[in-house]
Design an enzyme around this catalytic site. Structure first.
Site, mmCIF file in Angstrom:
data_model
loop_
_atom_site.group_PDB
_atom_site.id
_atom_site.type_symbol
_atom_site.label_atom_id
_atom_site.label_comp_id
_atom_site.label_asym_id
_atom_site.label_seq_id
_atom_site.Cartn_x
_atom_site.Cartn_y
_atom_site.Cartn_z
ATOM 1 N N ARG A 1 2.352 125.768 24.711
ATOM 2 C CA ARG A 1 2.249 124.445 24.105
ATOM 3 C C ARG A 1 2.666 124.489 22.637
ATOM 4 N NH1 ARG A 1 -3.517 121.967 22.134
ATOM 5 N NH2 ARG A 1 -2.690 119.934 21.576
ATOM 6 N N PRO B 1 -9.469 120.249 25.459
ATOM 7 C CA PRO B 1 -8.279 119.876 26.226
ATOM 8 C C PRO B 1 -6.984 120.465 25.695
ATOM 9 C CG PRO B 1 -9.141 117.986 25.016
ATOM 10 C CD PRO B 1 -10.178 119.071 24.931
ATOM 11 N N ASN B 2 -6.160 120.868 26.637
ATOM 12 C CA ASN B 2 -4.799 121.377 26.412
ATOM 13 C C ASN B 2 -4.753 122.785 25.821
ATOM 14 O OD1 ASN B 2 -3.525 118.952 27.360
ATOM 15 N ND2 ASN B 2 -4.208 117.986 25.457
ATOM 16 N N ASN C 1 -13.718 124.875 19.644
ATOM 17 C CA ASN C 1 -12.489 124.152 19.340
ATOM 18 C C ASN C 1 -12.422 122.996 20.327
ATOM 19 O OD1 ASN C 1 -10.000 123.112 18.801
ATOM 20 N ND2 ASN C 1 -8.906 125.061 18.827
ATOM 21 N N TYR D 1 1.002 126.182 17.494
ATOM 22 C CA TYR D 1 -0.127 126.933 18.051
ATOM 23 C C TYR D 1 0.175 128.389 18.392
ATOM 24 C CZ TYR D 1 -2.002 122.204 18.420
ATOM 25 O OH TYR D 1 -2.449 120.930 18.127
ATOM 26 N N GLU E 1 -17.100 125.048 14.018
ATOM 27 C CA GLU E 1 -15.911 124.292 14.438
ATOM 28 C C GLU E 1 -14.671 125.089 14.058
ATOM 29 O OE1 GLU E 1 -15.649 120.461 12.552
ATOM 30 O OE2 GLU E 1 -13.645 120.059 13.365
ATOM 31 N N ARG F 1 -2.066 117.657 8.846
ATOM 32 C CA ARG F 1 -1.345 116.987 9.938
ATOM 33 C C ARG F 1 -1.598 115.476 9.908
ATOM 34 N NH1 ARG F 1 -2.361 120.240 15.294
ATOM 35 N NH2 ARG F 1 -0.564 118.975 15.923
ATOM 36 N N ALA G 1 -8.476 117.796 20.876
ATOM 37 C CA ALA G 1 -8.330 116.363 20.594
ATOM 38 C C ALA G 1 -9.677 115.627 20.574
ATOM 39 C CB ALA G 1 -7.393 115.727 21.612
ATOM 40 N N HIS H 1 -10.288 125.345 14.384
ATOM 41 C CA HIS H 1 -8.969 124.813 14.761
ATOM 42 C C HIS H 1 -7.914 125.857 14.439
ATOM 43 C CE1 HIS H 1 -10.684 120.907 15.491
ATOM 44 N NE2 HIS H 1 -11.360 121.060 14.361
HETATM 45 C C1 DQA Z 1 -6.517 121.656 17.414
HETATM 46 C C2 DQA Z 1 -6.113 120.490 16.503
HETATM 47 C C3 DQA Z 1 -6.323 119.166 17.218
HETATM 48 O O1 DQA Z 1 -5.967 118.087 16.367
HETATM 49 C C4 DQA Z 1 -5.455 119.105 18.469
HETATM 50 O O2 DQA Z 1 -5.704 117.902 19.167
HETATM 51 C C5 DQA Z 1 -5.605 120.291 19.340
HETATM 52 C C6 DQA Z 1 -5.772 121.614 18.739
HETATM 53 C C7 DQA Z 1 -6.210 123.022 16.769
HETATM 54 O O3 DQA Z 1 -6.763 124.005 17.246
HETATM 55 O O4 DQA Z 1 -5.439 123.106 15.816
HETATM 56 O O5 DQA Z 1 -5.483 120.188 20.562
HETATM 57 O O6 DQA Z 1 -7.911 121.587 17.658
#
Ligand code: DQA
Length: 140
Positions: free
Chosen positions: A17, A9-10, A71, A22, A95, A104, A74, A97
């Site tokens: 964003r 998501p997002n 990735n 990011y 995994e 964080r 959230a 990020h």
């Molecule tokens: C994320 C880190 C997550 O905590 C966050 O909710 C994201 C992006 C990252 O790529 O740093 O949406 O996965």
């Protein structure tokens, strides 16, 4: 070698964003560069804001692909279902990020993915995806 990148998501908003966290490059732009740089890899990309669609895609690709770069955004911190599907499939999952989740908020320190993933790459910006891809290419 067949590798899929799955974004949660997002992450469709990358580039717009929170650019301080990011970056200012869209995923589509980054992905084009990756395809050009690694022409011998059969790369696929999937993004969804919906947990069940991410689970469906992991089930769909998880028995035939050589690797999944995930990735879960959230959902990393909340989804028992995504954690479970990684256990259910055969393809190795890395995994990824963009940010260093351990630098964080404390709610980002919990991951349902990590215990079931082959490895974890976080905090290298968009390069996190490429490092994951390289680890598959190098057969680590
Ligand atoms: C994320 C880190 C997550 O905590 C966050 O909710 C994201 C992006 C990252 O790529 O740093 O949406 O996965």
């Amino acid at each position: 070698m067949k590798i899929i990148i799955i974004n949660g998501p997002n992450l469709n908003l990358l580039g717009k964003r929170e650019p301080g966290i990011y970056g200012d490059v869209s995923f589509e732009e980054f992905y084009k560069g990756l395809q050009l740089k690694y022409p011998n890899i059969e790369l696929q990309y999937f993004q969804s804001n919906i947990e069940g669609e991410i689970i469906d895609k992991i089930q769909e690709t998880g028995f035939t692909f050589d690797g999944i770069i995930l990735n879960a955004a959230a959902y990393t911190h909340t989804s028992v279902g995504i954690g479970d599907v990684i256990k259910a499939i055969q393809s190795p999952v890395i995994e990824v990020h963009i940010s260093n989740i351990y630098q964080r908020e404390s709610f980002r320190h919990q991951s349902f993915i990590s215990p079931n993933a082959k490895g974890l790459i976080a905090g290298f910006g968009m390069q996190s995806y490429e490092l994951a891809l390289l680890s598959f290419i190098n057969g680590e």
